[in-house]
Design an enzyme around this catalytic site. Structure first.
Site, PDB file in Angstrom:
ATOM      1  CG  HIS A 141      -1.950  -1.038   1.246  1.00  0.00           C
ATOM      2  ND1 HIS A 141      -2.855  -1.234   0.224  1.00  0.00           N
ATOM      3  CD2 HIS A 141      -2.218  -2.008   2.169  1.00  0.00           C
ATOM      4  CE1 HIS A 141      -3.637  -2.274   0.515  1.00  0.00           C
ATOM      5  NE2 HIS A 141      -3.260  -2.761   1.685  1.00  0.00           N
ATOM      6  CG  ASP A 163      -2.670  -8.514   0.825  1.00  0.00           C
ATOM      7  OD1 ASP A 163      -1.912  -8.835   1.753  1.00  0.00           O
ATOM      8  OD2 ASP A 163      -3.682  -7.785   0.980  1.00  0.00           O
ATOM      9  CG  HIS A 179      -6.318  -5.374   1.964  1.00  0.00           C
ATOM     10  ND1 HIS A 179      -5.711  -6.251   2.850  1.00  0.00           N
ATOM     11  CD2 HIS A 179      -7.458  -4.951   2.545  1.00  0.00           C
ATOM     12  CE1 HIS A 179      -6.475  -6.345   3.943  1.00  0.00           C
ATOM     13  NE2 HIS A 179      -7.534  -5.570   3.778  1.00  0.00           N
ATOM     14  CG  ASP A 216      -4.698 -10.072   3.623  1.00  0.00           C
ATOM     15  OD1 ASP A 216      -4.465 -10.584   2.509  1.00  0.00           O
ATOM     16  OD2 ASP A 216      -4.438  -8.878   3.881  1.00  0.00           O
TER      17      ASP A 216
END
Ligand SMILES: [Zn+2]
Length: 309
Positions: free
Chosen positions: A126, A163, A165, A244
């Site tokens: 991120h 991931d 996200h 995740d």
């Protein structure tokens, strides 16, 4: 050939407070599971060096780098976003995490190992050029990719990011860089709410609805990632390895299982074998339910170690 296993105890020192999901026990859970599964004998340990300012500056603004590196905690813990806290030990941990990606790239591109795994935190995908966010400070995978391009002259590098996200930082850093193909799957709509509208021939984003199963995830990878990778023919593969999206991970609503991580790793390895002399650097991103994280990383590593099948 054993894989390279990179870590540094400094990665454990970064601490964003009791109850924060991005915590040092994640790293320990992975090591515990590696030991329990007897994977350590197929790995050679390397202590991660500190990334240099120059290595970071390939993908981050110098002013941003200096703001992080000069922080010594005297100002008190500082929130850079509501989930991302800078504390006294953060710069040291973040430099080791990025340094692991650098050293892993060196080990693979000098043929000391075909594959390297970085058990590191803070995570990176991120982190923007000039901004920390979503538990991330320096974009570790981007730092490694830029090193492969600048130091070794590679002209086609792929990043696979599973991931849960969207890796908005990685996408933003390489949006105008056709030497990098980014293939990503992520829950959408979900944090950070980006990626679904991207139109690019080298950024292959596949948003997945909440509740998506491993079967649908595999379908998405097969339909969108693999043909793009075949066309791109990467010389090296990096993995933003976040776990995740696991069904047991309370962070998200995707429903991947341990075996789905083994499957996607097998697909990555097949692409690496076909085009990239088997070269893979995998760096840890998310994954917050410790048992699921440890088992999923073990499944990922068993494939990278070519122990399955
Ligand atoms: Zn994540």
């Amino acid at each position: 050939m054993p894989i390279a296993y990179l870590h540094h105890p400094d990665c454990l020192l970064h601490n964003m407070g009791t109850g924060h999901p991005e915590r040092a026990s994640r790293i320990n859970a992975i090591e515990d599971q590696m030991k329990a599964s007897q994977l350590m004998e197929f790995a050679r340990y390397y202590e991660a060096p500190l990334a240099t300012r120059q290595q970071l500056a390939r993908v981050h603004d110098v002013k941003y780098i200096d703001n992080i590196l000069t922080f010594n905690g005297e100002q008190g813990d500082t929130y850079l976003d509501p989930d991302t806290m800078l504390m006294a030990k953060t710069p040291q941990a973040a430099l080791r995490a990025a340094g692991a990606a650098i050293h892993a790239t060196d080990l693979v591109l000098t043929k000391k190992h075909d594959v390297a795994f970085c058990n590191i935190r803070p995570p990176g995908h991120h982190a923007l050029r000039d901004q920390a966010m979503g538990f991330c400070f320096f974009n570790n995978v981007a730092v490694g990719v830029a090193h492969a391009i600048e130091e070794y002259g590679l002209s086609r590098v792929a990043i696979l990011d599973f991931d849960v996200h969207h890796g908005n930082g990685t996408e933003a850093i390489f949006t105008d860089e056709p030497r990098v193909m980014l293939c990503s799957t992520f829950q959408h709509p979900f944090y950070p709410c980006s990626g679904a509208d991207t139109v690019s021939d080298h950024i292959i984003n596949v948003p997945l609805l909440a509740g998506t199963s491993g079967e649908k995830f595999r379908e998405a990878v097969t339909t969108y990632w693999l043909p793009a990778l075949d066309k791109f023919a990467p010389q090296m593969i990096f993995i933003s390895a976040g776990f995740d999206a696991h069904k047991d991970d309370g962070m998200s609503l995707l429903r991947l299982r341990d075996e789905d991580y083994a499957w996607v790793t097998q697909e990555a390895l097949a692409v690496a074998d076909k085009y990239a002399e088997g070269r893979i650097v995998s760096t840890l991103e998310g994954g917050y339910k410790l048992h699921a994280l440890g088992r999923s990383v073990a499944a990922h590593l068993k494939v990278l170690m070519r122990m399955d099948g």
